[in-house]
Design a protein around this motif. Sequence first.
Motif, PDB file in Angstrom:
ATOM      1  N   GLY A 258       0.805  -1.230   0.000  1.00  0.00           N
ATOM      2  CA  GLY A 258       0.000   0.000   0.000  1.00  0.00           C
ATOM      3  C   GLY A 258       0.831   1.269   0.000  1.00  0.00           C
ATOM      4  N   ALA A 259       2.149   1.139   0.146  1.00  0.00           N
ATOM      5  CA  ALA A 259       2.977   2.352   0.223  1.00  0.00           C
ATOM      6  C   ALA A 259       3.311   2.908  -1.153  1.00  0.00           C
ATOM      7  CB  ALA A 259       4.267   2.056   0.986  1.00  0.00           C
ATOM      8  N   ALA A 260       3.375   2.045  -2.152  1.00  0.00           N
ATOM      9  CA  ALA A 260       3.677   2.509  -3.523  1.00  0.00           C
ATOM     10  C   ALA A 260       3.093   1.505  -4.499  1.00  0.00           C
ATOM     11  CB  ALA A 260       5.189   2.617  -3.729  1.00  0.00           C
ATOM     12  N   ALA A 261       2.457   2.020  -5.557  1.00  0.00           N
ATOM     13  CA  ALA A 261       1.824   1.112  -6.528  1.00  0.00           C
ATOM     14  C   ALA A 261       2.870   0.215  -7.179  1.00  0.00           C
ATOM     15  CB  ALA A 261       1.099   1.937  -7.585  1.00  0.00           C
ATOM     16  N   SER A 262       4.053   0.772  -7.452  1.00  0.00           N
ATOM     17  CA  SER A 262       5.093  -0.041  -8.111  1.00  0.00           C
ATOM     18  C   SER A 262       5.516  -1.200  -7.208  1.00  0.00           C
ATOM     19  CB  SER A 262       6.304   0.828  -8.466  1.00  0.00           C
ATOM     20  OG  SER A 262       6.802   1.456  -7.305  1.00  0.00           O
ATOM     21  N   TYR A 263       5.556  -0.944  -5.912  1.00  0.00           N
ATOM     22  CA  TYR A 263       5.921  -2.009  -4.972  1.00  0.00           C
ATOM     23  C   TYR A 263       4.871  -3.117  -4.990  1.00  0.00           C
ATOM     24  CZ  TYR A 263       6.909  -4.476  -0.601  1.00  0.00           C
ATOM     25  OH  TYR A 263       7.166  -5.460   0.322  1.00  0.00           O
ATOM     26  N   ASP A 264       3.605  -2.736  -4.909  1.00  0.00           N
ATOM     27  CA  ASP A 264       2.529  -3.743  -4.876  1.00  0.00           C
ATOM     28  C   ASP A 264       2.545  -4.594  -6.148  1.00  0.00           C
ATOM     29  OD1 ASP A 264       1.857  -2.726  -2.471  1.00  0.00           O
ATOM     30  OD2 ASP A 264       0.037  -1.690  -3.131  1.00  0.00           O
TER      31      ASP A 264
ATOM     32  N   GLN B 187      14.418  -5.559   0.046  1.00  0.00           N
ATOM     33  CA  GLN B 187      15.086  -4.271   0.291  1.00  0.00           C
ATOM     34  C   GLN B 187      14.067  -3.138   0.325  1.00  0.00           C
ATOM     35  OE1 GLN B 187      18.100  -4.375  -2.866  1.00  0.00           O
ATOM     36  NE2 GLN B 187      19.696  -4.582  -1.323  1.00  0.00           N
ATOM     37  N   ALA B 188      13.137  -3.143  -0.637  1.00  0.00           N
ATOM     38  CA  ALA B 188      12.123  -2.078  -0.669  1.00  0.00           C
ATOM     39  C   ALA B 188      11.285  -2.106   0.603  1.00  0.00           C
ATOM     40  CB  ALA B 188      11.235  -2.235  -1.905  1.00  0.00           C
TER      41      ALA B 188
ATOM     42  N   HIS C 279      12.350   1.570   7.604  1.00  0.00           N
ATOM     43  CA  HIS C 279      13.300   2.327   8.429  1.00  0.00           C
ATOM     44  C   HIS C 279      14.126   3.376   7.675  1.00  0.00           C
ATOM     45  CE1 HIS C 279      16.595  -0.345   7.172  1.00  0.00           C
ATOM     46  NE2 HIS C 279      15.932  -1.389   7.613  1.00  0.00           N
ATOM     47  N   ALA C 280      13.714   3.724   6.446  1.00  0.00           N
ATOM     48  CA  ALA C 280      14.401   4.834   5.757  1.00  0.00           C
ATOM     49  C   ALA C 280      13.376   5.935   5.486  1.00  0.00           C
ATOM     50  CB  ALA C 280      14.997   4.342   4.440  1.00  0.00           C
ATOM     51  N   PRO C 281      13.837   7.152   5.245  1.00  0.00           N
ATOM     52  CA  PRO C 281      12.885   8.227   4.900  1.00  0.00           C
ATOM     53  C   PRO C 281      12.158   7.906   3.596  1.00  0.00           C
ATOM     54  CG  PRO C 281      15.097   9.103   5.325  1.00  0.00           C
ATOM     55  CD  PRO C 281      15.237   7.629   5.285  1.00  0.00           C
ATOM     56  N   ASP C 282      11.009   8.524   3.405  1.00  0.00           N
ATOM     57  CA  ASP C 282      10.205   8.269   2.200  1.00  0.00           C
ATOM     58  C   ASP C 282      10.987   8.554   0.920  1.00  0.00           C
ATOM     59  OD1 ASP C 282       8.153   7.475   3.738  1.00  0.00           O
ATOM     60  OD2 ASP C 282       6.964   9.324   3.538  1.00  0.00           O
ATOM     61  N   PHE C 283      11.845   9.610   0.961  1.00  0.00           N
ATOM     62  CA  PHE C 283      12.535   9.952  -0.298  1.00  0.00           C
ATOM     63  C   PHE C 283      13.493   8.832  -0.741  1.00  0.00           C
ATOM     64  CE2 PHE C 283      16.358  11.160   1.942  1.00  0.00           C
ATOM     65  CZ  PHE C 283      15.979  11.896   3.065  1.00  0.00           C
ATOM     66  N   VAL C 284      13.993   8.058   0.201  1.00  0.00           N
ATOM     67  CA  VAL C 284      14.856   6.924  -0.170  1.00  0.00           C
ATOM     68  C   VAL C 284      13.993   5.790  -0.737  1.00  0.00           C
ATOM     69  CG1 VAL C 284      16.421   5.147   0.722  1.00  0.00           C
ATOM     70  CG2 VAL C 284      16.657   7.513   1.495  1.00  0.00           C
ATOM     71  N   PHE C 285      12.921   5.479  -0.023  1.00  0.00           N
ATOM     72  CA  PHE C 285      12.014   4.415  -0.481  1.00  0.00           C
ATOM     73  C   PHE C 285      11.458   4.736  -1.868  1.00  0.00           C
ATOM     74  CE2 PHE C 285       7.478   2.993  -0.608  1.00  0.00           C
ATOM     75  CZ  PHE C 285       7.714   1.613  -0.699  1.00  0.00           C
ATOM     76  N   ASP C 286      11.006   5.974  -2.061  1.00  0.00           N
ATOM     77  CA  ASP C 286      10.421   6.348  -3.357  1.00  0.00           C
ATOM     78  C   ASP C 286      11.439   6.208  -4.487  1.00  0.00           C
ATOM     79  OD1 ASP C 286       8.082   6.913  -2.100  1.00  0.00           O
ATOM     80  OD2 ASP C 286       8.400   9.089  -1.995  1.00  0.00           O
TER      81      ASP C 286
END
Length: 557
Positions: free
Chosen positions: A468-474, A509-510, A516-523
């Motif tokens: 649910g955090a990013a469509a690409s991840y799902d 990794q994602a 535990h990383a800021p959103d800008f790293v995850f994105d």
Amino acid sequence: MNAPAATHEVLNQSTALTGHNVYSGDRALCDALAFHAPGADENSRVALGALLGSEAMQTHARLANVHKPSLHTHDRFGHRTDSVEFHPSYHALLGAAVGAGLHATPWALGRGAHVERAAGFLMFTQLEPSVLCPVSMTYAVTPALRGNTAVFGEWFGKLASTQYDPRLAFVGSKTGVTMGMGMTEKQGGSDVRANTTRAEFFEDTAWGRCYRLVGHKWFFSAPMSDAFLVLAQTPAGLSCFFLPRVLPDGSLNGITIQRLKDKLGNHANASSEVEFNGALAWLVGEEGRGVPQILEMGTLTRLDCALGTAGLMRGAVALALHHCAQRQAFGKRLIEQPLMQNVLADLAIESEAATALALRLARAIDRQDAPFEAQMRRVLTPVAKFWVCKRGSMLAQEAMECLGGNGYVEEHGEGVMARIYREMPLNSIWEGAGNIMALDLLRALRKRDGRNADVMQALEAELATARGAAASYDRFVDALLARFSDAADGGGDETGARRLAQDVALAVQASLLRRHAPDFVFDAFCHSRLSGSGPQVFGTLPSNVAFDSILQRAMPR
Ligand SMILES: Cc1cc2nc3c(=O)[nH]c(=O)nc-3n(C[C@H](O)[C@H](O)[C@H](O)COP(=O)(O)OP(=O)(O)OC[C@H]3O[C@@H](n4cnc5c(N)ncnc54)[C@H](O)[C@@H]3O)c2cc1C
């Protein structure tokens, strides 16, 4: 201090990266650790981080690599000595690593200590990776050595000691000991079933069943260790043996060192070729069950391959950032040039993802009493070893390029980037090369019994944490889970095993970066690694990424 130049002023050269704190200057590591070991006492790590960034220790690292170990097979009177002479700086480094407990203390301390030790190992690699070879093997040996309770009882206290004692003496008179391992022979390394070294039963002793070994090992690192676990053939099949260098009566065991390997990197460490000429060795575990016995050790050295590579990656990124923050080209500092920002940010994200995955595996090892974590250990060991080590060499090449020509220069061992670059491929090769790791993942996923189904469920549950955090991840995770069922139904397609290992690594990794990383790293990670055709050449992040924030986060301090 620099002498004045007669012909020109030396301008626009960056400085050596020194005096920084390898721990507190690494936000990615601090955040991963806070997640996996919340509330852990930070003081010792901050102190270790300062030591590892100090000029004094960096000088030891340089000297230990420039003055490679040398083999003395005989003394001048013709007696065999089979000894390896190291520069004093090697001993200083190994003493520091043992003093920090990186070689064994988690076994004595209990839950949580493996994650903290993992952080220390990752940090130490940035100073000098090759002395960590005996450190890693000593750490890894404990679970396997429990297969001989008498030996374990006599040796464990000395294995867990934080006193480094390089003397060649029997365990009883030493303050601390280290251990190595011998599996690889000339005719086969990955396929150890091809081992030809023979073990013949000799007698029953206080340490259990004693055998005489005849044969060789083609790779035998840290031959100055006090003892080794080795594989040899008995009538029941390949078996695991405890092989001390000094026997209980004080005499030297029948281990002769043929020569030291002339290696691409890893220069401070000695890796040898040896022969066993009737050497005495004690059975560990059951006869014929040598491979699973010694693999208990292999699992942990594989963790260290991932940790060590993640540390080298962080070291390379720190050097690249430090250089580009000072060096100017075309009117701006390199770190201000948009395309260089893309390269550096991409490297920083890769490094943070490597740290995240390696520490996640360490947490799984910390909590083996929990069935879920036992499954995660099974699946993440080959995945982390495969993927982090594969990315390490690519990252080192790109980080070196950030330094331009200076990156390629050794200058009496001062070229730390060159040392990192030469070291990188090793973690990928030893303890199971890339293909072996990818095939091991397939093995973990194949449905032969209920346990393997649990492996897939565990992985699915792990990945669900970031849904649910990013469509690409799902989308990426959905596609990956669909492929698991193929692997489970026999997993015949070995040609796709690397792709599967890569994609499991990226998904995990994602999910960790989400936690535990800021959103800008995850994105940035999801945009660049989970969309399109996957990871590309470094420096290809989309232009809407938060470059400044990523670079600020990764800058060494
Ligand atoms: C510096 C250094 C130190 C070392 N120290 C030690 C040590 O202390 N103790 C020790 O025991 N060993 C040690 N090793 C040896 C190392 O573990 C082996 O080199 C490694 O396991 C690979 O074995 P190999 O060299 O025989 O290669 P091989 O087994 O011949 O493998 C060659 C290639 O074939 C691939 N391959 C193998 N089987 C398959 C398959 N079924 N399908 C697809 N691909 C496959 C492998 O992935 C690899 O890429 C060391 C190696 C180095 C470089």
